[in-house]
Design a protein around this motif. Sequence first.
Motif, PDB file in Angstrom:
ATOM      1  N   TYR A 145      47.214  38.427   4.165  1.00  0.00           N
ATOM      2  CA  TYR A 145      47.605  39.943   3.512  1.00  0.00           C
ATOM      3  C   TYR A 145      46.186  40.777   3.369  1.00  0.00           C
ATOM      4  N   GLY A 146      45.306  40.842   4.699  1.00  0.00           N
ATOM      5  CA  GLY A 146      43.935  41.159   4.128  1.00  0.00           C
ATOM      6  C   GLY A 146      44.569  42.953   5.365  1.00  0.00           C
ATOM      7  N   SER A 147      45.421  43.122   5.648  1.00  0.00           N
ATOM      8  CA  SER A 147      45.733  44.247   6.159  1.00  0.00           C
ATOM      9  C   SER A 147      46.670  44.975   5.645  1.00  0.00           C
ATOM     10  N   ARG A 148      46.806  44.215   4.614  1.00  0.00           N
ATOM     11  CA  ARG A 148      47.869  45.595   3.856  1.00  0.00           C
ATOM     12  C   ARG A 148      46.546  46.017   2.791  1.00  0.00           C
ATOM     13  N   LYS A 149      47.757  47.255   1.711  1.00  0.00           N
ATOM     14  CA  LYS A 149      47.529  48.273   0.962  1.00  0.00           C
ATOM     15  C   LYS A 149      48.148  47.617  -0.651  1.00  0.00           C
ATOM     16  N   PRO A 150      46.956  47.959  -1.680  1.00  0.00           N
ATOM     17  CA  PRO A 150      47.724  47.331  -2.745  1.00  0.00           C
ATOM     18  C   PRO A 150      48.724  47.877  -3.185  1.00  0.00           C
ATOM     19  N   ALA A 151      49.413  48.719  -2.540  1.00  0.00           N
ATOM     20  CA  ALA A 151      50.921  49.099  -3.191  1.00  0.00           C
ATOM     21  C   ALA A 151      52.170  48.560  -2.145  1.00  0.00           C
ATOM     22  N   GLN A 152      51.879  47.558  -1.632  1.00  0.00           N
ATOM     23  CA  GLN A 152      52.396  46.655  -0.429  1.00  0.00           C
ATOM     24  C   GLN A 152      52.558  45.319  -1.833  1.00  0.00           C
ATOM     25  N   LEU A 153      52.266  44.930  -2.399  1.00  0.00           N
ATOM     26  CA  LEU A 153      51.964  43.659  -2.835  1.00  0.00           C
ATOM     27  C   LEU A 153      52.899  43.710  -4.654  1.00  0.00           C
ATOM     28  N   SER A 154      52.519  42.233  -4.589  1.00  0.00           N
ATOM     29  CA  SER A 154      53.662  42.154  -5.649  1.00  0.00           C
ATOM     30  C   SER A 154      52.558  42.592  -7.423  1.00  0.00           C
ATOM     31  N   GLY A 155      52.832  42.202  -7.669  1.00  0.00           N
ATOM     32  CA  GLY A 155      51.555  41.868  -9.648  1.00  0.00           C
ATOM     33  C   GLY A 155      50.833  40.744  -9.485  1.00  0.00           C
ATOM     34  N   GLY A 156      51.116  39.664  -8.904  1.00  0.00           N
ATOM     35  CA  GLY A 156      50.910  38.479  -8.751  1.00  0.00           C
ATOM     36  C   GLY A 156      49.632  38.192  -7.679  1.00  0.00           C
ATOM     37  N   GLN A 157      49.904  39.001  -6.595  1.00  0.00           N
ATOM     38  CA  GLN A 157      48.920  38.854  -5.775  1.00  0.00           C
ATOM     39  C   GLN A 157      48.251  40.087  -5.928  1.00  0.00           C
ATOM     40  N   ARG A 158      48.370  41.688  -6.823  1.00  0.00           N
ATOM     41  CA  ARG A 158      47.416  42.399  -6.460  1.00  0.00           C
ATOM     42  C   ARG A 158      46.159  40.863  -7.844  1.00  0.00           C
ATOM     43  N   GLN A 159      46.805  40.504  -9.103  1.00  0.00           N
ATOM     44  CA  GLN A 159      45.757  39.818  -9.163  1.00  0.00           C
ATOM     45  C   GLN A 159      45.103  38.848  -8.449  1.00  0.00           C
ATOM     46  N   ARG A 160      45.991  37.894  -7.559  1.00  0.00           N
ATOM     47  CA  ARG A 160      44.430  37.044  -6.769  1.00  0.00           C
ATOM     48  C   ARG A 160      43.898  38.006  -5.749  1.00  0.00           C
ATOM     49  N   VAL A 161      43.824  39.400  -5.592  1.00  0.00           N
ATOM     50  CA  VAL A 161      43.308  39.653  -4.919  1.00  0.00           C
ATOM     51  C   VAL A 161      42.199  40.991  -5.250  1.00  0.00           C
ATOM     52  N   ALA A 162      41.630  41.104  -6.321  1.00  0.00           N
ATOM     53  CA  ALA A 162      41.493  41.420  -8.218  1.00  0.00           C
ATOM     54  C   ALA A 162      40.782  39.810  -7.874  1.00  0.00           C
ATOM     55  N   LEU A 163      40.651  38.698  -8.364  1.00  0.00           N
ATOM     56  CA  LEU A 163      40.159  37.627  -8.759  1.00  0.00           C
ATOM     57  C   LEU A 163      39.438  36.859  -7.101  1.00  0.00           C
ATOM     58  N   ALA A 164      39.926  38.290  -5.780  1.00  0.00           N
ATOM     59  CA  ALA A 164      39.254  37.433  -4.598  1.00  0.00           C
ATOM     60  C   ALA A 164      37.892  38.136  -4.312  1.00  0.00           C
ATOM     61  N   ARG A 165      37.544  39.441  -5.141  1.00  0.00           N
ATOM     62  CA  ARG A 165      37.371  40.496  -5.351  1.00  0.00           C
ATOM     63  C   ARG A 165      35.400  40.567  -5.883  1.00  0.00           C
ATOM     64  N   ALA A 166      36.071  39.483  -7.106  1.00  0.00           N
ATOM     65  CA  ALA A 166      34.917  39.100  -8.205  1.00  0.00           C
ATOM     66  C   ALA A 166      34.059  37.627  -7.149  1.00  0.00           C
ATOM     67  N   LEU A 167      35.997  36.665  -6.894  1.00  0.00           N
ATOM     68  CA  LEU A 167      34.663  35.309  -6.086  1.00  0.00           C
ATOM     69  C   LEU A 167      33.796  35.993  -4.648  1.00  0.00           C
ATOM     70  N   VAL A 168      34.230  36.913  -4.338  1.00  0.00           N
ATOM     71  CA  VAL A 168      32.680  37.474  -3.236  1.00  0.00           C
ATOM     72  C   VAL A 168      31.414  36.848  -3.094  1.00  0.00           C
ATOM     73  N   ASN A 169      31.567  37.851  -4.439  1.00  0.00           N
ATOM     74  CA  ASN A 169      29.914  38.144  -5.151  1.00  0.00           C
ATOM     75  C   ASN A 169      29.526  35.963  -5.117  1.00  0.00           C
ATOM     76  N   ARG A 170      30.475  35.633  -4.857  1.00  0.00           N
ATOM     77  CA  ARG A 170      29.625  33.660  -5.484  1.00  0.00           C
ATOM     78  C   ARG A 170      29.142  34.051  -6.720  1.00  0.00           C
ATOM     79  N   PRO A 171      29.249  34.393  -7.901  1.00  0.00           N
ATOM     80  CA  PRO A 171      28.850  34.597  -8.893  1.00  0.00           C
ATOM     81  C   PRO A 171      28.718  32.656  -9.840  1.00  0.00           C
ATOM     82  N   LYS A 172      28.093  32.573 -10.698  1.00  0.00           N
ATOM     83  CA  LYS A 172      27.718  31.085 -11.463  1.00  0.00           C
ATOM     84  C   LYS A 172      29.013  31.472 -12.538  1.00  0.00           C
TER      85      LYS A 172
END
Length: 375
Positions: A145-172
């Motif tokens: 789903y990397g090429s899609r825009k947020p408006a093309q996603l469901s609520g659950g998918q947008r939530q997972r994108v936000a989660l991925a954006r946080a995880l990409v920084n590899r926080p403790k």
Amino acid sequence: MPNQAPSAAPEETTPAEPARPAIRLSGLRKHFGDVHAVDGVDLDIPPGEFFSMLGPSGSGKTTVLRMIAGFELPTEGTIELDGRDVSRLAPFERDVNTVFQDYALFPHMSVQQNVEYGLRVKRVPKQQCRERALEALKTVRLEDYGSRKPAQLSGGQRQRVALARALVNRPKVLLLDEPLGALDLKLRQAMQLELKQIQRDVGITFVFVTHDQDEALTMSDRIAVFNDGKIEQVGTPEEVYERPASAFVAGFVGTSNLLGGRGAESVIGRPGLFSIRPEKIRIDGELSEPAAAGDTSATGTVTDVVYVGATVRYAVALDAGGQLSVVRQNVDDAAFADGRVRLSWRNEHSFQVSDVRGFAPGPGAPPPGTPEKRK
């Protein structure tokens, strides 16, 4: 006799030191003028735990999360992350990331660009940005789903994108401030399981703030129940539900009956305030049956019947005083409306709790001393 080598002395083993907490809160307080939003919180959260802060609005749970993130500074006390005092550090100086209820995705960017954004701000090389963003999207099962825009996603998918954006920084530590609150019931239930699986996969500490008891019970390794700026109880979901430490916990986490006063003395046989979960109680229209060994029993009159689909809920006014709510699985046509009944439950399911400070009643479970409504 052949010579024997002297036996080696047994090696002394030293007990392993306990792992350093991922988060340690000591004497934490936050005052807004005369309002004590957080009033003395001490808490250790070990590495790799899914930890939930549960409580009603205004209980202090979100303020604690914001202090861990660095968005609020404590009035008193300290915050340690992996043994490092970060109490006065800015958010970007702490090895944490936060996911909010409002996902705050950039609408003009693709999913991959949203995930890469934090890395680009840190001037991570472009190729490394792409690789880490793809890795994060795989973790949340959105690699296609990397090429899609947020408006093309469901609520659950947008939530997972936000989660991925946080995880990409590899926080403790990953902090989640009611991230499922905007989702509908079915999607919220599905995402609870998704979040827990993602936490197991990445193995980092999750701190989840919610007022939803089902969310906390479903996902957490441990739960802290907040009330009036303090922690009422910390424990596993089973401990908090089955053995509540106070009347507030009994009433807020799930539905609970509280039996006290003359009713408790007559039915249970000793004074005090007792929590009995509605699903632990059996209901029977046969009053003459003696109580089985190891059981507590009481007679009463059904005052209300509520059909809830999979279950039926009965409100029963006890002859000894007090009222109990009973939940019965909808497995047959038995009904006890407006009838005389006997209630029974195992002795160990009457759990004594502390006083009624801040009691939050569930359906059919008024605080002790509240007059029962009879038909």
